[in-house]
Design a protein around this motif. Structure first.
Motif, PDB file in Angstrom:
ATOM      1  N   SER A 212       2.084  17.612  19.967  1.00  0.00           N
ATOM      2  CA  SER A 212       1.414  18.453  20.953  1.00  0.00           C
ATOM      3  C   SER A 212       1.490  17.808  22.329  1.00  0.00           C
ATOM      4  O   SER A 212       1.251  16.613  22.495  1.00  0.00           O
ATOM      5  N   GLY A 213       1.851  18.599  23.330  1.00  0.00           N
ATOM      6  CA  GLY A 213       1.914  18.095  24.696  1.00  0.00           C
ATOM      7  C   GLY A 213       3.208  17.418  25.062  1.00  0.00           C
ATOM      8  O   GLY A 213       3.368  16.981  26.203  1.00  0.00           O
ATOM      9  N   VAL A 214       4.160  17.298  24.127  1.00  0.00           N
ATOM     10  CA  VAL A 214       5.439  16.626  24.402  1.00  0.00           C
ATOM     11  C   VAL A 214       6.462  17.648  24.894  1.00  0.00           C
ATOM     12  O   VAL A 214       6.750  18.621  24.195  1.00  0.00           O
ATOM     13  N   PRO A 215       7.045  17.457  26.074  1.00  0.00           N
ATOM     14  CA  PRO A 215       8.075  18.378  26.571  1.00  0.00           C
ATOM     15  C   PRO A 215       9.430  18.087  25.944  1.00  0.00           C
ATOM     16  O   PRO A 215       9.586  17.108  25.189  1.00  0.00           O
ATOM     17  N   VAL A 216      10.390  18.920  26.258  1.00  0.00           N
ATOM     18  CA  VAL A 216      11.756  18.702  25.787  1.00  0.00           C
ATOM     19  C   VAL A 216      12.708  18.691  26.976  1.00  0.00           C
ATOM     20  O   VAL A 216      12.417  19.246  28.038  1.00  0.00           O
ATOM     21  N   PHE A 217      13.848  18.013  26.779  1.00  0.00           N
ATOM     22  CA  PHE A 217      14.984  18.196  27.674  1.00  0.00           C
ATOM     23  C   PHE A 217      15.735  19.430  27.196  1.00  0.00           C
ATOM     24  O   PHE A 217      16.058  19.543  26.005  1.00  0.00           O
TER      25      PHE A 217
END
Length: 258
Positions: A212-217
């Protein structure tokens, strides 16, 4: 200024997880235990747990509690990574396996293939008319059994229909797309990429087990052969807590001033 109590809880458990004192899958103290240990309110403890989840450090299971999440290995993605696909394949590899440092037997590629018509975005990226027939491939890359990357690499039907490249049973293919295209006489000589960051979709979160809360490239890639776009991967998705993008820019030495 005094540190907020919830932040002290976050810092304590972040350090415990990152140092390995709290092992992956290990249960954190219960909410009542944390309230008693830190002389904190229920809302303060809840805020701390929410912050740890947002950092991707813990996950919860209903009725069981909150657990430490395994810290993902960090993958370094270099601007020249596709050279691995250009090299002679004495030992099977792709740019993905080379980055991961894994053997071929530790690599798995889940795939689905579908013939589609190019929409406006694909048409623009390929430089072809909307409605052009395209082979849409959807890949999930696994390293030692763990899903670590998703991608949607598309190829023009006029290039690959009726060839082994269009056969999903041939995957994974040593040398990846570059080797596939070379096998049918198309030599990729240029790769262009555009990188952005965003939050993952629900499908990406579930498939790649993103905290949760982790973005992606989100990477959009175009492969070209003599100026013609022969592959569009849109998008390539990699969790941002599992990768570092390394780019090298070589500058020529300036000549002497006149």
């Amino acid at each position: 200024m005094a540190q907020p109590l919830y932040q002290r809880i976050v810092n304590d458990y972040r350090e415990a997880i990152e140092s390995g004192r709290l092992r992956p899958g290990e249960l954190l103290p219960s909410e009542p235990e944390l309230i008693a240990r830190y002389h904190a309110s229920k809302s303060t403890v809840g805020k701390a747990i929410a912050a740890l989840k947002a950092e991707g450090l813990v996950f919860s299971q209903r009725g069981r509690g909150v657990f430490a999440r395994r810290r993902p290995s960090i993958r370094r993605i270099a601007s020249e990574r596709y050279r691995a696909d250009m090299e002679p394949q004495d030992t099977p590899q792709t740019s993905f396996t080379a980055e991961q440092g894994i053997a071929w037997q530790d690599y798995r590629l889940d795939r689905t293939y579908e013939w589609i018509e190019a929409d406006e975005r694909l048409g623009e990226l390929f430089g072809v008319a909307v409605g052009t027939r395209v082979l849409e491939r959807r890949f999930v890359f696994h390293s030692k059994g763990e899903p670590t990357q998703m991608s949607r690499p598309c190829l023009l039907a006029s290039d690959v229909e009726g060839t082994p490249v269009a056969d999903p049973d041939r995957e994974p293919w040593p040398g990846g797309t570059i080797a596939q295209l070379r096998s049918i006489g198309i030599v990729v000589d240029d790769v262009q990429e555009s990188v952005s960051a965003r939050m993952p979709t629900p499908e990406e979160t579930a498939t790649l087990s993103i905290g949760s809360g982790v973005p992606v490239f989100a990477i959009t890639r175009r492969m070209l052969a003599q100026g013609r776009v022969v592959e569009v991967a849109d998008p390539i998705v990699i969790p941002a807590d599992r990768a570092i993008l390394d780019y090298q820019i070589k500058l020529g030495c300036p000549g002497p001033n006149p």
